[in-house]
Design an enzyme around this catalytic site. Structure first.
Site, PDB file in Angstrom:
ATOM      1  N   GLY A 170       0.823  -1.207   0.000  1.00  0.00           N
ATOM      2  CA  GLY A 170       0.000   0.000   0.000  1.00  0.00           C
ATOM      3  C   GLY A 170       0.853   1.251   0.000  1.00  0.00           C
ATOM      4  CB  SER A 171      -0.097   4.806  -0.327  1.00  0.00           C
ATOM      5  OG  SER A 171      -1.009   4.872   0.766  1.00  0.00           O
ATOM      6  CG  ASP A 218       0.628  -4.073   5.645  1.00  0.00           C
ATOM      7  OD1 ASP A 218       0.713  -3.072   4.898  1.00  0.00           O
ATOM      8  OD2 ASP A 218       0.019  -5.107   5.322  1.00  0.00           O
ATOM      9  CG  ASP A 275      -7.472  -0.114   3.781  1.00  0.00           C
ATOM     10  OD1 ASP A 275      -6.843   0.743   3.130  1.00  0.00           O
ATOM     11  OD2 ASP A 275      -7.435  -1.326   3.527  1.00  0.00           O
ATOM     12  CE  LYS A 319      -2.893  -5.344   6.708  1.00  0.00           C
ATOM     13  NZ  LYS A 319      -2.391  -4.165   5.958  1.00  0.00           N
ATOM     14  N   GLY A 332      -7.393  -2.742   1.027  1.00  0.00           N
ATOM     15  CA  GLY A 332      -7.730  -1.743   0.016  1.00  0.00           C
ATOM     16  C   GLY A 332      -6.864  -1.887  -1.224  1.00  0.00           C
ATOM     17  CD  GLU A 357      -1.904  -6.345   2.984  1.00  0.00           C
ATOM     18  OE1 GLU A 357      -1.437  -5.378   2.376  1.00  0.00           O
ATOM     19  OE2 GLU A 357      -3.061  -6.384   3.445  1.00  0.00           O
TER      20      GLU A 357
END
Length: 223
Positions: free
Chosen positions: A33-34, A85, A88, A98, A100, A107
């Site tokens: 993710g970002s 990690d 969301d 999580k 997204g 994960e």
């Protein structure tokens, strides 16, 4: 501070946490993710102390390798000190939504192996009750319609994530309209539906440490 600036700040804090707590040559699990991407970029500065990393997605694997960090197959790893990690959504009990980014199954597997799960996110992700963010459910393609009907029986409104296939070759139903008062119970009920690979509730195995990016700095909490 912008949201990206908060993510960068929490990524630096996570790098410092890893530098302090990961044994020299230890194995690190890395999410997707970002916010995780900011963290991976920060890891480049301490890569010499990391024995190897386990990636939760193909995208994470490529980013790690781009920084010269060795990526290991989880089947070759017998112990992992830390998994880092994003989330969301996360609640006060450190249960999370999580997925997204669509990597929820891998994960969850990597998180299960790690001794310590460090969640990194900005303050907008901390909520009293989860469910405003749609809950991802990874589903075997042939079971999509059946699983959707079963989720509707639980009060959710599932919507197929159009044009998306997971790294495992499956589809995702994003479930809207939930107010998740019992994350562990709902996680178990969803996983019992035939055709569900897993869902994006990380409650049975929640976070151990939360690094929360706020305008007043990064705040560290432990379960």
């Amino acid at each position: 501070m912008t949201q990206d600036e908060l993510k960068q700040a929490v990524a630096r804090a996570a790098r410092d946490y890893v530098a302090q707590h990961l044994p020299a040559g230890g194995i690190l699990g890395v999410g997707t993710g970002s916010t995780a991407n900011f963290f991976i970029d920060e890891l480049a500065g301490i890569k010499d102390r990391i024995g190897g990393a386990v990636a939760s997605s193909e995208a994470t694997k490529q980013r790690l390798e781009g920084h010269g960090i060795r990526v290991l197959d989880l089947n070759d790893v017998t112990a992992m000190s830390i998994y880092v990690d994003g989330a969301d959504e996360i609640d006060a009990g450190f249960s999370m939504i999580k997925g997204g980014g669509g990597a929820l199954t891998r994960e969850k597997i990597v998180a299960a192996v790690a001794q310590t799960f460090v969640c990194i996110c900005d303050a907008s992700k901390l909520v009293d009750v989860m469910g405003k963010f749609p809950l991802p459910v990874e589903v075997i393609p042939m079971a999509r319609a059946y699983v959707a009907r079963e989720i509707e029986r639980l009060g959710g409104k599932p919507k197929l994530r159009e044009g998306f296939v997971t790294d495992n070759g499956n589809v995702i139903l994003d479930v809207h309209g939930l107010s998740i008062a019992d994350p562990k119970g709902l996680e178990a009920r969803l996983n019992q539906i035939v055709g569900v690979v897993t869902n994006g509730l990380f409650a049975q195995r929640g976070a151990d440490v939360l690094l929360l990016g706020t305008p007043d700095g990064v705040k560290t909490s432990k379960r």
